[in-house]
Design a protein around this motif. Structure first.
Motif, mmCIF file in Angstrom:
data_model
loop_
_atom_site.group_PDB
_atom_site.id
_atom_site.type_symbol
_atom_site.label_atom_id
_atom_site.label_comp_id
_atom_site.label_asym_id
_atom_site.label_seq_id
_atom_site.Cartn_x
_atom_site.Cartn_y
_atom_site.Cartn_z
ATOM 1 N N UNK A 390 0.847 -1.208 0.000
ATOM 2 C CA UNK A 390 0.000 0.000 0.000
ATOM 3 C C UNK A 390 0.878 1.251 0.000
ATOM 4 N N UNK A 391 1.950 1.227 0.779
ATOM 5 C CA UNK A 391 2.857 2.379 0.823
ATOM 6 C C UNK A 391 3.483 2.623 -0.547
ATOM 7 N N UNK A 392 3.922 1.556 -1.206
ATOM 8 C CA UNK A 392 4.559 1.686 -2.527
ATOM 9 C C UNK A 392 3.569 2.232 -3.541
ATOM 10 N N UNK A 393 2.360 1.671 -3.530
ATOM 11 C CA UNK A 393 1.345 2.162 -4.478
ATOM 12 C C UNK A 393 1.044 3.637 -4.243
ATOM 13 N N UNK A 394 0.972 4.035 -2.992
ATOM 14 C CA UNK A 394 0.640 5.430 -2.685
ATOM 15 C C UNK A 394 1.762 6.374 -3.141
ATOM 16 N N UNK A 395 2.998 6.053 -2.820
ATOM 17 C CA UNK A 395 4.113 6.941 -3.161
ATOM 18 C C UNK A 395 4.296 7.029 -4.674
ATOM 19 N N UNK A 396 4.175 5.895 -5.350
ATOM 20 C CA UNK A 396 4.419 5.860 -6.798
ATOM 21 C C UNK A 396 3.149 6.108 -7.609
ATOM 22 N N UNK A 397 2.019 6.303 -6.911
ATOM 23 C CA UNK A 397 0.736 6.586 -7.569
ATOM 24 C C UNK A 397 0.387 5.486 -8.570
ATOM 25 N N UNK A 398 0.397 4.243 -8.087
ATOM 26 C CA UNK A 398 0.102 3.086 -8.921
ATOM 27 C C UNK A 398 -1.351 2.655 -8.743
ATOM 28 N N UNK A 399 -1.935 2.039 -9.768
ATOM 29 C CA UNK A 399 -3.307 1.542 -9.648
ATOM 30 C C UNK A 399 -3.424 0.494 -8.538
ATOM 31 N N UNK A 400 -4.608 0.358 -8.003
ATOM 32 C CA UNK A 400 -4.850 -0.563 -6.899
ATOM 33 C C UNK A 400 -4.502 -2.001 -7.270
ATOM 34 N N UNK A 401 -4.702 -2.364 -8.510
ATOM 35 C CA UNK A 401 -4.473 -3.746 -8.928
ATOM 36 C C UNK A 401 -3.013 -4.101 -9.204
ATOM 37 N N UNK A 402 -2.110 -3.170 -9.043
ATOM 38 C CA UNK A 402 -0.683 -3.447 -9.272
ATOM 39 C C UNK A 402 -0.045 -3.865 -7.947
ATOM 40 N N UNK A 403 0.437 -5.086 -7.895
ATOM 41 C CA UNK A 403 1.065 -5.602 -6.680
ATOM 42 C C UNK A 403 2.577 -5.580 -6.816
ATOM 43 N N UNK A 404 3.284 -4.696 -6.094
ATOM 44 C CA UNK A 404 4.752 -4.693 -6.150
ATOM 45 C C UNK A 404 5.308 -6.050 -5.710
ATOM 46 N N UNK A 405 6.252 -6.560 -6.483
ATOM 47 C CA UNK A 405 6.857 -7.875 -6.219
ATOM 48 C C UNK A 405 8.353 -7.700 -5.991
ATOM 49 N N UNK A 406 8.680 -6.954 -4.936
ATOM 50 C CA UNK A 406 10.070 -6.670 -4.641
ATOM 51 C C UNK A 406 10.566 -5.465 -5.408
ATOM 52 N N UNK A 407 11.876 -5.286 -5.389
ATOM 53 C CA UNK A 407 12.516 -4.193 -6.133
ATOM 54 C C UNK A 407 13.865 -4.695 -6.616
ATOM 55 N N UNK A 408 14.309 -4.163 -7.754
ATOM 56 C CA UNK A 408 15.588 -4.565 -8.335
ATOM 57 C C UNK A 408 16.514 -3.362 -8.333
ATOM 58 N N UNK A 409 17.634 -3.482 -7.618
ATOM 59 C CA UNK A 409 18.686 -2.470 -7.645
ATOM 60 C C UNK A 409 19.558 -2.732 -8.866
ATOM 61 N N UNK A 410 19.917 -1.666 -9.588
ATOM 62 C CA UNK A 410 20.680 -1.809 -10.834
ATOM 63 C C UNK A 410 21.848 -0.821 -10.814
ATOM 64 N N UNK A 411 22.997 -1.267 -11.288
ATOM 65 C CA UNK A 411 24.152 -0.380 -11.405
ATOM 66 C C UNK A 411 25.382 -1.150 -11.826
ATOM 67 N N UNK A 412 26.468 -0.430 -12.048
ATOM 68 C CA UNK A 412 27.736 -1.087 -12.350
ATOM 69 C C UNK A 412 28.303 -1.660 -11.053
ATOM 70 N N UNK A 413 28.691 -2.928 -11.044
ATOM 71 C CA UNK A 413 29.239 -3.513 -9.818
ATOM 72 C C UNK A 413 30.487 -2.756 -9.361
ATOM 73 N N UNK A 414 30.574 -2.526 -8.048
ATOM 74 C CA UNK A 414 31.728 -1.814 -7.496
ATOM 75 C C UNK A 414 32.931 -2.722 -7.323
ATOM 76 N N UNK A 415 32.724 -4.027 -7.382
ATOM 77 C CA UNK A 415 33.830 -4.973 -7.242
ATOM 78 C C UNK A 415 33.508 -6.224 -8.033
ATOM 79 N N UNK A 416 34.556 -7.018 -8.320
ATOM 80 C CA UNK A 416 34.366 -8.236 -9.083
ATOM 81 C C UNK A 416 33.570 -9.275 -8.314
ATOM 82 N N UNK A 417 32.945 -10.152 -9.053
ATOM 83 C CA UNK A 417 32.143 -11.205 -8.423
ATOM 84 C C UNK A 417 33.045 -12.232 -7.752
ATOM 85 N N UNK A 418 32.618 -12.711 -6.618
ATOM 86 C CA UNK A 418 33.344 -13.774 -5.948
ATOM 87 C C UNK A 418 33.199 -15.070 -6.728
#
Length: 432
Positions: A390-418
């Motif tokens: 409900x908080x996400x829908x309110x802040x982002x002004x999304x329709x009631x029927x849209x259910x947020x399913x997590x969030x994806x952070x995106x960017x250039x990795x700051x270090x190499x993968x282990x």
């Protein structure tokens, strides 16, 4: 600049056996001039060097010569061999050799070219260059052609960058593969079944150098510059394997077009009832990201305090996990919509219907993460928006029927993968 040249086949070279003095055989078979460039088929070099292998299993011989599979389709393999050449079957050849045997490429074709050049200079007294050739297929084009796999006495590349063409235009990209052009020209007189394994290119004496030179190494494109390093299925498997959860990012901005390409890949996921149950909210504004994350933090703190009875220290430790979202330069909020779902009166089937759509959402998110990896970005899927929809829908002004399913952070990795250990299928498979 030479306006003409000759390409001459050297006839009369007998069948070459292991230990043969190849330089002597070539010297006796022809007459040579200073500045001649000799193009020598790798098969006779391999035979003289004893690279004939008695093998009933050609595939095993290919395995032994392969360091990396580039692409595979049915029985055909394009591989990188130990010399760095990307070619079919690692150059293991069963043609022009006795049944039950296969011929491997020379161990070090550049060394072979240098040794052959020195021997020919000793026997003929001529200033010659030597190129060892083999037959390759080519990306994007049908048909085979000979290319250089070993060289001594000439530069294998000619760099035209910085020069101007006949109209005064600056050349910025042109680097000619001289040794490969010579190899292809020579093959016109050698052929594949003529028994002429050596040709002479005459008229390009200005290319012949006193030094042996670098060999063919400059012709091999470094992997960092190779945009077509893998075949389709191999590239897909590698993208899936290389996908990691990245929790620290550089400050480099994310290209919105790259994210949209990843979303286009995401929405190819399977879905029930021919529906399209995915929506992706792209948070490109730093102000919007901060406003959303502040509101989510407040909602989380309130729930952990009032519903779970946690103290402030425990709440702080738990909510700190969300810092990966706050530190990322770009966020994507995938949302599930149930448009087109069936309305079942009983709870069991209604729950199953919801699960069907959730699985489709998961497939789309995985597509998104893999595609972002292919674009060179790191990502982290975090579930937090699912706990305060409900908080996400309110802040982002999304329709009631849209259910947020997590969030994806995106960017250039700051270090190499282990490093990650191999994970086979065996522990996750049951066969019936």
């Amino acid at each position: 600049m030479t306006a003409s040249l000759e390409v001459l086949g050297v006839d009369g070279i007998p069948e070459v056996e292991a230990g043969a003095d190849l330089g002597e055989l070539i010297a006796k078979a022809g007459t040579y001039q200073d500045g001649d460039i000799l193009l020598v088929t790798s098969k006779i070099v391999s035979k003289a060097e004893g690279r004939l292998l008695h093998a009933t299993d050609r595939e095993a011989a290919i395995d032994a010569e392969t360091v990396r599979v580039v692409a595979r389709r049915g029985p055909i393999r394009i591989v990188e061999n130990r010399n760095g050449f990307v070619m079919a079957a690692a150059g293991v050849d069963a043609s022009n050799t006795a049944p039950g045997t296969v011929l491997l490429l020379p161990e070090d074709p550049d060394a072979s070219a240098r040794a052959l050049r020195a021997r020919l200079r000793q026997l003929t007294g001529r200033r010659l260059a030597v190129v060892v050739t083999d037959t390759f297929g080519r990306p994007w084009r049908d048909g085979l052609t000979d290319v250089a796999i070993g060289a001594a006495g000439l530069p294998v590349l000619e760099d035209h960058r910085g020069r101007t063409d006949s109209h005064g235009n600056a050349l910025e990209m042109t680097v000619t593969a001289t040794a490969d052009e010579l190899a292809a020209a020579a093959d016109l007189v050698k052929g594949k079944a003529t028994g002429i394994p050596v040709a002479v290119v005459r008229g390009l004496g200005h290319l012949v150098t006193a030094e042996d030179g670098e060999g063919v190494r400059p012709l091999i494109r470094p992997s960092v510059n190779d945009m077509f390093r893998l075949g389709t299925s191999e590239a897909l498997r590698q993208a899936v394997t290389l996908r990691r959860t990245v929790r620290s990012f550089t400050a480099e901005p994310v290209d919105p077009a790259a994210v949209r390409r990843a979303v286009a890949a995401a929405v190819t996921a399977p879905a029930p009832h021919h529906t399209t149950p995915w929506r992706f909210v792209l948070l490109e504004s730093a102000e919007t990201r901060t406003r959303l994350l502040d509101a989510m933090l407040g909602a989380w703190q309130r729930d952990l305090r009032e519903l779970d009875g946690w103290d402030e220290a425990k709440i702080a430790r738990r909510t700190a996990r969300g810092n990966v979202l706050r530190d990322a330069p770009y966020l994507v909020v995938p949302c599930l919509v149930m448009d087109g779902s069936h309305d079942y009166p009983d709870a069991r089937r209604a729950a199953a219907e919801r699960e069907m759509f959730t699985v489709a959402m998961g497939a789309a998110v995985q597509n998104l993460l893999v595609a972002l990896t292919g674009e060179g970005y790191g990502s982290a899927w975090v579930s937090s928006t699912m706990f305060c929809r409900e908080t996400v829908r309110e802040v982002l002004e999304l329709p009631e029927g849209w259910d947020p399913m997590g969030a994806v952070a995106v960017g250039r990795p700051a270090e190499g993968a282990r490093a990650r250990g191999e994970r086979g299928a065996e522990g996750f498979v049951v066969v019936r």
